[in-house]
Design a protein around this motif. Structure first.
Motif, PDB file in Angstrom:
ATOM      1  N   THR A 158      -6.295 -13.530   5.438  1.00 52.30           N
ATOM      2  CA  THR A 158      -5.945 -14.361   4.285  1.00 52.30           C
ATOM      3  C   THR A 158      -7.170 -15.020   3.672  1.00 52.30           C
ATOM      4  OG1 THR A 158      -5.498 -16.223   5.775  1.00 52.30           O
ATOM      5  CG2 THR A 158      -3.622 -14.852   5.151  1.00 52.30           C
ATOM      6  N   PRO A 162      -4.172 -14.481  -1.790  1.00 49.28           N
ATOM      7  CA  PRO A 162      -3.172 -13.440  -2.022  1.00 49.28           C
ATOM      8  C   PRO A 162      -3.657 -12.398  -3.039  1.00 49.28           C
ATOM      9  CG  PRO A 162      -2.555 -15.446  -3.187  1.00 49.28           C
ATOM     10  CD  PRO A 162      -3.808 -15.766  -2.416  1.00 49.28           C
ATOM     11  N   ASP A 164      -2.316  -8.995  -5.673  1.00 50.84           N
ATOM     12  CA  ASP A 164      -1.268  -8.142  -6.238  1.00 50.84           C
ATOM     13  C   ASP A 164      -1.965  -6.963  -6.927  1.00 50.84           C
ATOM     14  OD1 ASP A 164      -2.141  -9.029  -8.728  1.00 50.84           O
ATOM     15  OD2 ASP A 164      -0.475 -10.424  -9.002  1.00 50.84           O
ATOM     16  N   ARG A 336       7.185  -8.202   0.908  1.00 53.66           N
ATOM     17  CA  ARG A 336       5.936  -8.922   1.046  1.00 53.66           C
ATOM     18  C   ARG A 336       6.107 -10.296   0.439  1.00 53.66           C
ATOM     19  NH1 ARG A 336       5.160  -6.250   4.809  1.00 53.66           N
ATOM     20  NH2 ARG A 336       4.705  -4.068   4.605  1.00 53.66           N
ATOM     21  N   PRO A 337       5.392 -11.316   0.857  1.00 49.18           N
ATOM     22  CA  PRO A 337       4.333 -11.280   1.838  1.00 49.18           C
ATOM     23  C   PRO A 337       4.841 -11.206   3.266  1.00 49.18           C
ATOM     24  CG  PRO A 337       4.679 -13.518   1.118  1.00 49.18           C
ATOM     25  CD  PRO A 337       5.590 -12.649   0.301  1.00 49.18           C
ATOM     26  N   ASN A 403      -1.508 -11.090   2.349  1.00 51.29           N
ATOM     27  CA  ASN A 403      -0.456 -11.437   1.402  1.00 51.29           C
ATOM     28  C   ASN A 403      -0.582 -10.569   0.155  1.00 51.29           C
ATOM     29  OD1 ASN A 403       1.350 -12.667  -0.308  1.00 51.29           O
ATOM     30  ND2 ASN A 403       0.653 -14.758   0.079  1.00 51.29           N
ATOM     31  N   TYR A 404       0.158  -9.473   0.141  1.00 51.25           N
ATOM     32  CA  TYR A 404       0.062  -8.532  -0.979  1.00 51.25           C
ATOM     33  C   TYR A 404       1.423  -8.380  -1.646  1.00 51.25           C
ATOM     34  CZ  TYR A 404      -1.781  -4.749  -3.793  1.00 51.25           C
ATOM     35  OH  TYR A 404      -2.219  -4.007  -4.855  1.00 51.25           O
ATOM     36  N   THR A 405       1.450  -8.523  -2.936  1.00 53.23           N
ATOM     37  CA  THR A 405       2.707  -8.378  -3.679  1.00 53.23           C
ATOM     38  C   THR A 405       2.615  -7.193  -4.629  1.00 53.23           C
ATOM     39  OG1 THR A 405       2.921 -10.767  -3.644  1.00 53.23           O
ATOM     40  CG2 THR A 405       4.335  -9.587  -5.185  1.00 53.23           C
TER      41      THR A 405
END
Ligand SMILES: *[C@@H]1O[C@H](CO)[C@@H](O)[C@H](O)[C@H]1NC(C)=O
Ligand SMILES: *[C@@H]1O[C@H](CO)[C@@H](O)[C@H](O)[C@H]1NC(C)=O
Ligand SMILES: *[C@@H]1O[C@H](CO)[C@@H](O)[C@H](O)[C@H]1NC(C)=O
Length: 520
Positions: A158, A162, A164, A336-337, A403-405
């Motif tokens: 992390t 985050p 995306d 996710r996350p 943390n991937y969206t």
């Protein structure tokens, strides 16, 4: 060695968008000490002189180092020069999200690859450096040896915040520009942006960003784009898939009796019923028929139907049944996350090994991924790759641990634009059960606007004689681009790892715009 390897530079010249030369700024070479990793690094401090696990001179010139991509972010790259420079550069992004591109370089297509669980590098006779410079970038930071300030090289998953799809495209855009500044003579011959799996999102979003930036164009030409076994929201990844293509795949690959197949077709409303995501709830008995068939079908390695390695212990790679999962909306990306604190992550899986007498799909031995992991953990490897000794090698395939969206909702719309501008290749191993070639065939034939089929599905051969490579469907676009969909016969998900001969032939034939036929 196959004769086509001799004509690589000729092949490249026939790429319609190749620009032979353009202005580049003069590189000021700073002769910096190796102890400083980002600010004073240069192409000369990035030279790789030798690699642990390989004795003797490297087969091609290689560089490895960190470029400052976005402020405070350091992206790790490795460049392997083509065998007959000058060449275009294939810039590769692994999928995941969160998978390391080191797998591409050191297992799939690089000049030196692992070939099993021995921590030993082997010369790859089918290296893509026979066609192009190959560049891999670990993205988004902190994947691989890439990292962020202030946590630094030892930071955890992390430590870069985050991510995306849009922010990943922006850091990759910046990383490529920074790389091009450091390697202007390589960048001058243009880039083909390529990748696999989740890079089906990374690649088009990145290429769109690069080519649409008219105010600050990148210091290189984007010659084309290629993705293998790709995610392509909304067609695949991010949402559940209708049972249809998984049923066809299991039936077509000998995992289901004809009796079972008929029972499913009857219960689930035939082809059109099975094409609906809600088929199991919509048709009486459909869910039960699918569940029964799922048990009968057994479990396969989701990346390669005919793989016979033991992947127990790896949650993403162990054998699983795909049918029941496919028939429920699989929202694994949307979940996710999924941040698993490092201390709670499962212990590393036991080394992969073959079942007695077993081999991976296509005859590739088991265990390359484990060998790569062990090699990257060694201090000598970090020294050889010019990354800090404190570097934490971070890998989180399928997004676990950072943390991937998934934010890009429509990759098909982006492809519809890009196929007008440049050559685009979408390829798929036809024994990849997960992102299977039926799914890819469907969206490539129905989901891209502004293309017309100019050559229907036909075989392509490796050698222009009788060695089948796979099948190709060719499309012309209204603009200056073109589009090809090709399968690789007998290949699992990671095509260059499973079918190195065919993967090299495919790229050579695509780049030269000539897919070989059978000899009469
Ligand atoms: C993940 O990032 C998003 C912002 O993109 C944030 O809203 C969310 O709280 C983060 N989740 C965790 C577990 O840190
Ligand atoms: C990652 O490191 C930060 C400090 O840099 C710490 O606060 C956080 O708990 C760590 N997260 C995990 C998942 O270990
Ligand atoms: C096939 O592709 C089209 C176009 O993307 C899509 O509308 C359709 O839902 C797809 N079929 C299946 C069964 O996924």
């Amino acid at each position: 060695m196959a004769p086509f390897l001799l004509s690589q530079s000729m092949a490249l010249l026939s790429l319609p968008l190749l620009v032979l030369c353009f202005l580049i700024s003069v590189l000021v070479v700073v002769d910096a000490s190796r102890s400083s990793f980002s600010s004073s690094a240069s192409a000369s401090t990035d030279v790789v002189t030798s690699l642990p696990g390989f004795t003797g001179p490297l087969p091609t010139r290689m560089w490895s180092g960190l470029v400052e991509s976005l402020p405070g972010m350091h992206s790790h790259y490795i460049l392997a020069e083509c065998t007959a420079p000058p060449c275009a550069t294939i810039a590769w992004f692994q999928g995941g999200p969160g998978a390391s591109s080191m797998y591409g370089m050191f297992v799939e297509f690089g000049p030196l690859v692992f070939k099993g669980s021995d921590v030993k590098l082997n010369v790859n006779p089918y290296s893509w450096t026979h066609l192009a410079n190959t560049l891999v970038i670990d993205s988004p930071p902190p994947v691989g040896f890439s990292y962020c300030d202030p946590a630094g090289p030892s930071g955890n998953g992390t430590s870069c915040g985050p991510w995306d799809d849009a922010s990943t495209a922006s850091v990759n855009d910046a990383a490529l520009r920074a790389w091009a500044k450091r390697h202007p003579q390589h960048a001058a011959n243009g880039l083909i942006i390529a990748g696999e799996s989740y890079a089906g999102v990374y690649v088009p979003t990145l290429v769109k960003r690069l080519v649409e930036n008219v105010h600050d164009p990148p210091p290189f030409k984007v010659l084309g784009a290629a993705v293998g076994d790709p995610c392509a929201p909304p067609a695949v990844c991010g949402v559940g898939n209708a049972p249809l293509f998984h049923v066809l795949f299991a039936h077509g690959h000998g995992q289901m009796s004809y009796k079972n197949f008929e029972a499913i077709m009857n219960a689930c409303g035939g082809l059109s019923g099975l094409a609906r995501l809600d088929a199991p709830s919509r048709f009486d008995g459909c869910g039960d028929a699918l569940k029964r068939a799922d048990v009968d079908a057994g479990k396969v390695y989701p990346y390669a139907e005919y793989d016979d390695c033991n992947h127990a212990g790896d949650p993403f790679r162990r054998r699983r049944s795909l049918l029941s999962e496919a028939s429920e909306p699989r929202q694994w990306f949307l979940r996710r996350p999924s941040i698993v604190p490092l201390e709670e992550q499962p212990p590393p899986p036991p080394p992969f090994h073959a079942y007695p007498g077993g081999v991976a799909s296509g005859g590739a031995p088991c265990g390359s991924l484990r060998a790569l992991g062990a090699w990257l953990a060694e201090a000598e490897t970090k020294t050889a790759l010019n990354v800090p000794a404190t570097s934490n090698f971070f890998e989180c395939d399928n997004g676990g641990g950072f943390n991937y969206t998934l934010s890009e909702k429509n990759v098909l719309a982006i492809w519809s634009d890009l196929v007008q501008r440049m050559p685009v290749l979408v390829y798929n191993g036809d024994t990849d059960p997960g992102l299977n070639f039926y799914v890819t065939q469907n969206w490539t034939s129905k989901g891209i606007a502004g293309i017309v089929e100019r050559e229907a599905w036909r075989p392509w051969t490796v050698d222009g004689n009788h060695r089948l490579g796979g099948f190709v469907t060719r499309y012309a676009s209204e603009g200056a681009g073109r589009f090809d969909f090709a399968t690789i016969h007998g290949s699992g998900h990671m095509v260059p790892a499973f079918k190195p001969v065919q993967a090299l032939a495919l790229f050579e034939q695509w780049m030269s715009n000539a897919f070989k036929r059978y000899a009469p």
